[in-house]
Scaffold this motif. Sequence first.
Motif, PDB file in Angstrom:
ATOM      1  N   ILE A 156      17.093  52.477  22.579  1.00 34.72           N
ATOM      2  CA  ILE A 156      18.486  52.098  22.844  1.00 34.72           C
ATOM      3  C   ILE A 156      18.529  51.424  24.206  1.00 34.72           C
ATOM      4  CG2 ILE A 156      20.821  52.953  23.228  1.00 34.72           C
ATOM      5  CD1 ILE A 156      20.203  55.255  21.348  1.00 34.72           C
ATOM      6  N   PHE A 157      19.288  50.334  24.277  1.00 36.95           N
ATOM      7  CA  PHE A 157      19.361  49.522  25.491  1.00 36.95           C
ATOM      8  C   PHE A 157      20.837  49.201  25.722  1.00 36.95           C
ATOM      9  CE2 PHE A 157      19.156  45.598  27.933  1.00 36.95           C
ATOM     10  CZ  PHE A 157      17.999  45.685  28.692  1.00 36.95           C
ATOM     11  N   THR A 158      21.504  50.025  26.534  1.00 46.00           N
ATOM     12  CA  THR A 158      22.927  49.807  26.765  1.00 46.00           C
ATOM     13  C   THR A 158      23.147  49.002  28.038  1.00 46.00           C
ATOM     14  OG1 THR A 158      23.353  51.829  28.048  1.00 46.00           O
ATOM     15  CG2 THR A 158      23.444  51.998  25.625  1.00 46.00           C
ATOM     16  N   ILE A 159      24.182  48.206  27.999  1.00 44.55           N
ATOM     17  CA  ILE A 159      24.584  47.359  29.123  1.00 44.55           C
ATOM     18  C   ILE A 159      26.036  47.686  29.443  1.00 44.55           C
ATOM     19  CG2 ILE A 159      24.968  44.970  29.893  1.00 44.55           C
ATOM     20  CD1 ILE A 159      22.924  44.169  27.664  1.00 44.55           C
ATOM     21  N   SER A 160      26.372  47.738  30.714  1.00 43.89           N
ATOM     22  CA  SER A 160      27.776  47.950  31.059  1.00 43.89           C
ATOM     23  C   SER A 160      28.090  47.379  32.425  1.00 43.89           C
ATOM     24  CB  SER A 160      28.110  49.445  31.062  1.00 43.89           C
ATOM     25  OG  SER A 160      29.482  49.648  31.357  1.00 43.89           O
ATOM     26  N   ASP A 161      29.298  46.815  32.544  1.00 40.45           N
ATOM     27  CA  ASP A 161      29.838  46.620  33.886  1.00 40.45           C
ATOM     28  C   ASP A 161      30.306  47.988  34.385  1.00 40.45           C
ATOM     29  OD1 ASP A 161      32.245  46.942  32.432  1.00 40.45           O
ATOM     30  OD2 ASP A 161      32.714  44.809  32.483  1.00 40.45           O
ATOM     31  N   TRP A 162      30.460  48.124  35.696  1.00 39.95           N
ATOM     32  CA  TRP A 162      30.779  49.431  36.267  1.00 39.95           C
ATOM     33  C   TRP A 162      31.732  49.264  37.437  1.00 39.95           C
ATOM     34  CZ3 TRP A 162      30.791  53.945  34.327  1.00 39.95           C
ATOM     35  CH2 TRP A 162      30.841  55.098  35.122  1.00 39.95           C
ATOM     36  N   TYR A 163      32.688  50.185  37.517  1.00 45.55           N
ATOM     37  CA  TYR A 163      33.751  50.125  38.520  1.00 45.55           C
ATOM     38  C   TYR A 163      33.711  51.378  39.391  1.00 45.55           C
ATOM     39  CZ  TYR A 163      35.688  46.345  35.673  1.00 45.55           C
ATOM     40  OH  TYR A 163      35.857  45.175  34.985  1.00 45.55           O
ATOM     41  N   HIS A 164      34.006  51.211  40.648  1.00 50.18           N
ATOM     42  CA  HIS A 164      34.029  52.346  41.559  1.00 50.18           C
ATOM     43  C   HIS A 164      35.366  53.072  41.551  1.00 50.18           C
ATOM     44  CE1 HIS A 164      30.514  50.467  44.065  1.00 50.18           C
ATOM     45  NE2 HIS A 164      30.126  50.958  42.895  1.00 50.18           N
ATOM     46  N   ASP A 165      36.437  52.385  41.130  1.00 50.92           N
ATOM     47  CA  ASP A 165      37.737  53.031  40.978  1.00 50.92           C
ATOM     48  C   ASP A 165      37.942  53.455  39.530  1.00 50.92           C
ATOM     49  OD1 ASP A 165      38.626  52.827  43.643  1.00 50.92           O
ATOM     50  OD2 ASP A 165      39.324  50.768  43.317  1.00 50.92           O
ATOM     51  N   GLN A 166      38.819  54.442  39.325  1.00 50.96           N
ATOM     52  CA  GLN A 166      39.129  54.892  37.977  1.00 50.96           C
ATOM     53  C   GLN A 166      40.133  53.957  37.305  1.00 50.96           C
ATOM     54  OE1 GLN A 166      39.178  59.327  39.580  1.00 50.96           O
ATOM     55  NE2 GLN A 166      39.561  59.300  37.372  1.00 50.96           N
ATOM     56  N   SER A 167      40.151  54.019  35.984  1.00 45.59           N
ATOM     57  CA  SER A 167      40.931  53.062  35.192  1.00 45.59           C
ATOM     58  C   SER A 167      42.425  53.041  35.526  1.00 45.59           C
ATOM     59  CB  SER A 167      40.733  53.333  33.697  1.00 45.59           C
ATOM     60  OG  SER A 167      39.462  52.914  33.291  1.00 45.59           O
ATOM     61  N   PRO A 168      43.116  54.191  35.630  1.00 45.58           N
ATOM     62  CA  PRO A 168      44.550  54.097  35.927  1.00 45.58           C
ATOM     63  C   PRO A 168      44.862  53.309  37.188  1.00 45.58           C
ATOM     64  CG  PRO A 168      44.000  56.309  35.203  1.00 45.58           C
ATOM     65  CD  PRO A 168      42.692  55.589  35.398  1.00 45.58           C
ATOM     66  N   THR A 169      44.034  53.481  38.212  1.00 44.62           N
ATOM     67  CA  THR A 169      44.242  52.726  39.454  1.00 44.62           C
ATOM     68  C   THR A 169      44.029  51.235  39.234  1.00 44.62           C
ATOM     69  OG1 THR A 169      43.538  54.610  40.799  1.00 44.62           O
ATOM     70  CG2 THR A 169      43.422  52.438  41.829  1.00 44.62           C
ATOM     71  N   LEU A 170      42.985  50.888  38.496  1.00 40.97           N
ATOM     72  CA  LEU A 170      42.679  49.477  38.253  1.00 40.97           C
ATOM     73  C   LEU A 170      43.768  48.794  37.443  1.00 40.97           C
ATOM     74  CD1 LEU A 170      38.897  49.905  37.396  1.00 40.97           C
ATOM     75  CD2 LEU A 170      39.824  48.907  39.488  1.00 40.97           C
ATOM     76  N   VAL A 171      44.247  49.463  36.389  1.00 41.71           N
ATOM     77  CA  VAL A 171      45.264  48.843  35.529  1.00 41.71           C
ATOM     78  C   VAL A 171      46.603  48.758  36.254  1.00 41.71           C
ATOM     79  CG1 VAL A 171      46.490  48.995  33.337  1.00 41.71           C
ATOM     80  CG2 VAL A 171      44.075  49.609  33.455  1.00 41.71           C
ATOM     81  N   GLU A 172      46.930  49.778  37.038  1.00 44.07           N
ATOM     82  CA  GLU A 172      48.178  49.755  37.794  1.00 44.07           C
ATOM     83  C   GLU A 172      48.222  48.547  38.738  1.00 44.07           C
ATOM     84  OE1 GLU A 172      51.874  50.925  39.578  1.00 44.07           O
ATOM     85  OE2 GLU A 172      50.928  51.363  37.652  1.00 44.07           O
ATOM     86  N   LYS A 173      47.092  48.235  39.363  1.00 41.31           N
ATOM     87  CA  LYS A 173      47.042  47.065  40.242  1.00 41.31           C
ATOM     88  C   LYS A 173      47.094  45.759  39.461  1.00 41.31           C
ATOM     89  CE  LYS A 173      44.357  49.321  43.921  1.00 41.31           C
ATOM     90  NZ  LYS A 173      43.041  49.361  44.641  1.00 41.31           N
ATOM     91  N   MET A 174      46.569  45.760  38.227  1.00 43.61           N
ATOM     92  CA  MET A 174      46.507  44.530  37.429  1.00 43.61           C
ATOM     93  C   MET A 174      47.861  44.157  36.830  1.00 43.61           C
ATOM     94  SD  MET A 174      44.298  43.824  33.946  1.00 43.61           S
ATOM     95  CE  MET A 174      45.181  45.115  33.038  1.00 43.61           C
ATOM     96  N   ILE A 175      48.558  45.135  36.257  1.00 46.58           N
ATOM     97  CA  ILE A 175      49.821  44.831  35.570  1.00 46.58           C
ATOM     98  C   ILE A 175      50.948  44.869  36.596  1.00 46.58           C
ATOM     99  CG2 ILE A 175      51.357  45.444  33.680  1.00 46.58           C
ATOM    100  CD1 ILE A 175      49.047  46.722  32.254  1.00 46.58           C
ATOM    101  N   GLN A 176      51.103  43.764  37.285  1.00 50.46           N
ATOM    102  CA  GLN A 176      52.125  43.596  38.309  1.00 50.46           C
ATOM    103  C   GLN A 176      52.714  42.195  38.206  1.00 50.46           C
ATOM    104  OE1 GLN A 176      53.321  45.883  40.374  1.00 50.46           O
ATOM    105  NE2 GLN A 176      51.855  47.487  39.774  1.00 50.46           N
TER     106      GLN A 176
END
Length: 567
Positions: A156-176
């Motif tokens: 198995i060979f998984t690939i992922s982008d990775w974020y240091h902040d959690q999702s609620p914080t990221l989405v809250e900043k995006m949907i503005q």
Amino acid sequence: MYRLAYLICSILTYAGPVLTATVTYNWEATWVWASPDGHGRPVIGINGSWPCPPIMAFVGDTIVINLLNKLGNETTGVHFHGVNQVNSNFMDGAVGTIQCPLPPGKTMTYSFMADQSGTYWYHSHNMGQYPDGFRGPMIIHDPEDPYLDEYDDDQIFTISDWYHDQSPTLVEKMIQPNNTDHRPPLPDSVLINEGDHGHVKVEADRTYRIRIINFSALTGAFVMFNALQMRIIAVDGTYTEKQIANHIRVLPAQRYDVLLTIGSSSLQNYPFLVALDTNPDYTDVHASTPISYRNNLTGQLITDATGNLKGKSSTQQFYPQDDYQLVPYDQRPAYGPVTKHWVLNFDYCDDPNGYRRACFNGTSFIGQKVPTLYSVSSLGKNNTKLSAYGQVGAFDVAYNEVLEIVINNHDDAIHPFHLHGHQFQVIERPKSNAGNWTGTRTVPKAPMRRDTVAVNPNSYVVLRILANNPGVFLLHCHVEWHVEMGLTATLIEAPELLVNYKIPRDHVDICKDQGIPISGNAAGNEVWDDMKGFVTVNPTKYLGALWSSTSSPTSSKTADYAIATVV
């Protein structure tokens, strides 16, 4: 590193007819502290560990997941990506559409048959939660694999982008309202196999089936193994005729199964390159802004752990294999004749509060009070009245109709669109800047099938399904941030066969425990066109999956299954 063997959690002996088993996993969803790229942060793990474990079974097995939510502060749910859930639509796991959210302290059971072999994955399908770590591989082995004699081992060979902040914080900043160019959060790093530094142990003179899975929330991934040519044998759970490739591009949620043969020397390591992009038109050689691969990783296929682990892998330009040209191994012809069309135009738009949304046909998806499957089950002959479901982009198709789905992408980026419940046929997928679909002109003899497809910038895709899987299935962009912006529609397949559809009692009780209606239209009204209480505007404050208790548990399990409503 995920490493496979054909002895799974049940030891099966094949002698004559293939045996089947029930493969059971008891999971507790828990917060875990992890630092897969060197930066520590909370992630969602299973039974106190992360990465989350793989699910493994054979075709015909019954898979049972007993999931206890011990997150404390978030609801959850799990979707088994690529599993069509034939005769088990209630196990699809899409929160708000198929089930109610699983609150802290509660357990629900997912049970379904592994009816098709291939490389799949599971992930939370609840309010942008899976980028926080709740995801893992799911492998359904096939004793009749047509390529079984051509490889020695599985990886198995998984690939992922990775974020240091959690999702609620990221989405809250995006949907503005001030995010006028609708920019999604950009990742901080790239992970291979959830953070093993890209070191993959192999043995000399062996051929591996490499199961490549892209877990990313945003990015496509170019993959190359230097001098080792890939032989593609499957995509998204569909066997293909073998196809040579030097480069592939794997979009979020897509899977490629490729054969790689390691050289005979046990003293040689093999560098490989994984480069993430944010889905620009990589074919545009005259682009005003050069494509940037700010997150990339050179890893090593290692036969000699004491040897050179710093070999380089580079290329001046990527030339990925065109998956539209792949041919299914079974040569299944195009479905037809087409009896119904569903045309979806993707644009960005503003909601009534001026917040930026991603929209089909000018409207963004808004979750309702009643899961759509529960409404479909309870509305009787009125379950074909699409306005009863609220702003979920509902479309219906009768059993055994051939549905042609058209997605016109009006954006200047590539988007990965996924349909639950089917491996669709890709009938047309022109290059960038082809404009809107004006009618299907070319139909391949045996169209490529997969469950997640790239739609090129300012262009379109034409898909076909045979509507033989009654259920409620989401169609959405698999950029997770765009899902949170509303880029989702709902297919109601064979509604005439879903009247009084039985839903497992523990799933129904989870709704009751939270005071969520389990019958009626989108607002829980028994009169289908009584729209009082419909959710028509998204809240301006984004909370994601954060939990707020509104009722005390009142579960009383009296049977294994229940009709979600009295009709």
